[in-house]
Design a protein around this motif. Structure first.
Motif, mmCIF file in Angstrom:
data_model
loop_
_atom_site.group_PDB
_atom_site.id
_atom_site.type_symbol
_atom_site.label_atom_id
_atom_site.label_comp_id
_atom_site.label_asym_id
_atom_site.label_seq_id
_atom_site.Cartn_x
_atom_site.Cartn_y
_atom_site.Cartn_z
ATOM 1 N N SER A 1 68.019 -78.023 -23.731
ATOM 2 C CA SER A 1 68.770 -76.691 -22.779
ATOM 3 C C SER A 1 70.121 -77.141 -22.883
ATOM 4 O O SER A 1 70.778 -75.981 -23.097
ATOM 5 N N PHE A 2 70.570 -78.197 -22.884
ATOM 6 C CA PHE A 2 72.175 -78.462 -22.792
ATOM 7 C C PHE A 2 72.565 -78.199 -24.538
ATOM 8 O O PHE A 2 73.771 -77.574 -24.534
ATOM 9 N N VAL A 3 71.986 -78.451 -25.427
ATOM 10 C CA VAL A 3 72.477 -78.240 -26.625
ATOM 11 C C VAL A 3 72.306 -76.482 -26.840
ATOM 12 O O VAL A 3 73.068 -76.026 -27.504
ATOM 13 N N ALA A 4 71.205 -75.721 -26.145
ATOM 14 C CA ALA A 4 71.322 -74.405 -26.307
ATOM 15 C C ALA A 4 72.355 -73.749 -25.619
ATOM 16 O O ALA A 4 73.076 -72.869 -26.173
ATOM 17 N N PHE A 5 72.853 -74.434 -24.416
ATOM 18 C CA PHE A 5 73.706 -73.961 -23.965
ATOM 19 C C PHE A 5 75.163 -74.043 -24.491
ATOM 20 O O PHE A 5 76.205 -73.289 -24.524
ATOM 21 N N LEU A 6 75.211 -75.292 -25.175
ATOM 22 C CA LEU A 6 76.476 -75.533 -25.814
ATOM 23 C C LEU A 6 76.725 -74.589 -27.032
ATOM 24 O O LEU A 6 77.787 -74.052 -27.230
ATOM 25 N N LEU A 7 75.556 -74.215 -27.814
ATOM 26 C CA LEU A 7 75.726 -73.298 -28.762
ATOM 27 C C LEU A 7 75.994 -72.042 -28.479
ATOM 28 O O LEU A 7 76.796 -71.284 -29.077
ATOM 29 N N ALA A 8 75.503 -71.859 -27.149
ATOM 30 C CA ALA A 8 75.800 -70.383 -26.546
ATOM 31 C C ALA A 8 77.544 -70.271 -26.273
ATOM 32 O O ALA A 8 78.046 -68.957 -26.864
ATOM 33 N N VAL A 9 77.848 -71.275 -25.769
ATOM 34 C CA VAL A 9 79.359 -71.181 -25.694
ATOM 35 C C VAL A 9 80.268 -71.414 -26.828
ATOM 36 O O VAL A 9 81.103 -70.630 -26.888
ATOM 37 N N VAL A 10 79.914 -72.001 -27.923
ATOM 38 C CA VAL A 10 80.458 -72.046 -29.187
ATOM 39 C C VAL A 10 80.488 -70.806 -29.830
ATOM 40 O O VAL A 10 81.463 -70.197 -30.102
ATOM 41 N N SER A 11 79.042 -70.402 -29.904
ATOM 42 C CA SER A 11 79.032 -69.032 -30.536
ATOM 43 C C SER A 11 79.890 -67.868 -29.854
ATOM 44 O O SER A 11 80.176 -66.770 -30.505
ATOM 45 N N HIS A 12 79.948 -67.876 -28.410
ATOM 46 C CA HIS A 12 80.751 -66.933 -27.942
ATOM 47 C C HIS A 12 82.158 -66.906 -28.020
ATOM 48 O O HIS A 12 82.558 -65.923 -28.261
ATOM 49 N N GLY A 13 82.603 -68.189 -28.089
ATOM 50 C CA GLY A 13 83.986 -68.300 -28.501
ATOM 51 C C GLY A 13 84.440 -68.055 -29.815
ATOM 52 O O GLY A 13 85.526 -67.416 -30.098
ATOM 53 N N ARG A 14 83.389 -68.249 -31.022
ATOM 54 C CA ARG A 14 83.629 -67.971 -32.104
ATOM 55 C C ARG A 14 83.647 -66.342 -32.280
ATOM 56 O O ARG A 14 84.488 -65.598 -33.099
ATOM 57 N N ARG A 15 82.795 -65.580 -31.506
ATOM 58 C CA ARG A 15 82.506 -64.195 -31.487
ATOM 59 C C ARG A 15 83.871 -63.458 -31.060
ATOM 60 O O ARG A 15 84.495 -62.474 -31.787
ATOM 61 N N THR A 16 84.675 -63.861 -29.964
ATOM 62 C CA THR A 16 85.708 -63.360 -29.625
ATOM 63 C C THR A 16 87.059 -63.652 -30.366
ATOM 64 O O THR A 16 87.808 -62.913 -30.508
ATOM 65 N N ALA A 17 86.804 -64.887 -30.875
ATOM 66 C CA ALA A 17 88.228 -65.250 -31.726
ATOM 67 C C ALA A 17 88.103 -64.238 -32.951
ATOM 68 O O ALA A 17 89.391 -63.776 -33.495
ATOM 69 N N THR A 18 87.055 -63.956 -33.483
ATOM 70 C CA THR A 18 87.141 -63.137 -34.916
ATOM 71 C C THR A 18 87.187 -61.585 -34.791
ATOM 72 O O THR A 18 87.721 -60.886 -35.358
ATOM 73 N N SER A 19 86.820 -61.305 -33.649
ATOM 74 C CA SER A 19 86.817 -59.631 -33.318
ATOM 75 C C SER A 19 88.103 -59.377 -32.544
ATOM 76 O O SER A 19 89.058 -59.970 -32.031
#
Length: 52
Positions: A34-52
């Motif tokens: 669950s911690f890995v899933a939350f970490l992936l969610a935070v990383v993917s959200h940051g990547r999404r906002t940085a590119t768009s």
């Protein structure tokens, strides 16, 4: 998607801890996943906002 997976795994971990019949360290793998899933969610959200 990762937030949902993390929440489901966290709830399953909590249920496994309160059930009393934990099978060794296996229930703690749910917490780790669950911690890995939350970490992936935070990383993917940051990547999404940085590119768009």
């Amino acid at each position: 998607m990762y937030w949902t997976m993390g929440m489901i795994l966290l709830v399953l971990w909590a249920l496994g801890m309160t059930a009393g019949s934990t099978e060794g360290y296996w229930v703690h793998l749910l917490l780790l996943f669950s911690f890995v899933a939350f970490l992936l969610a935070v990383v993917s959200h940051g990547r999404r906002t940085a590119t768009s």
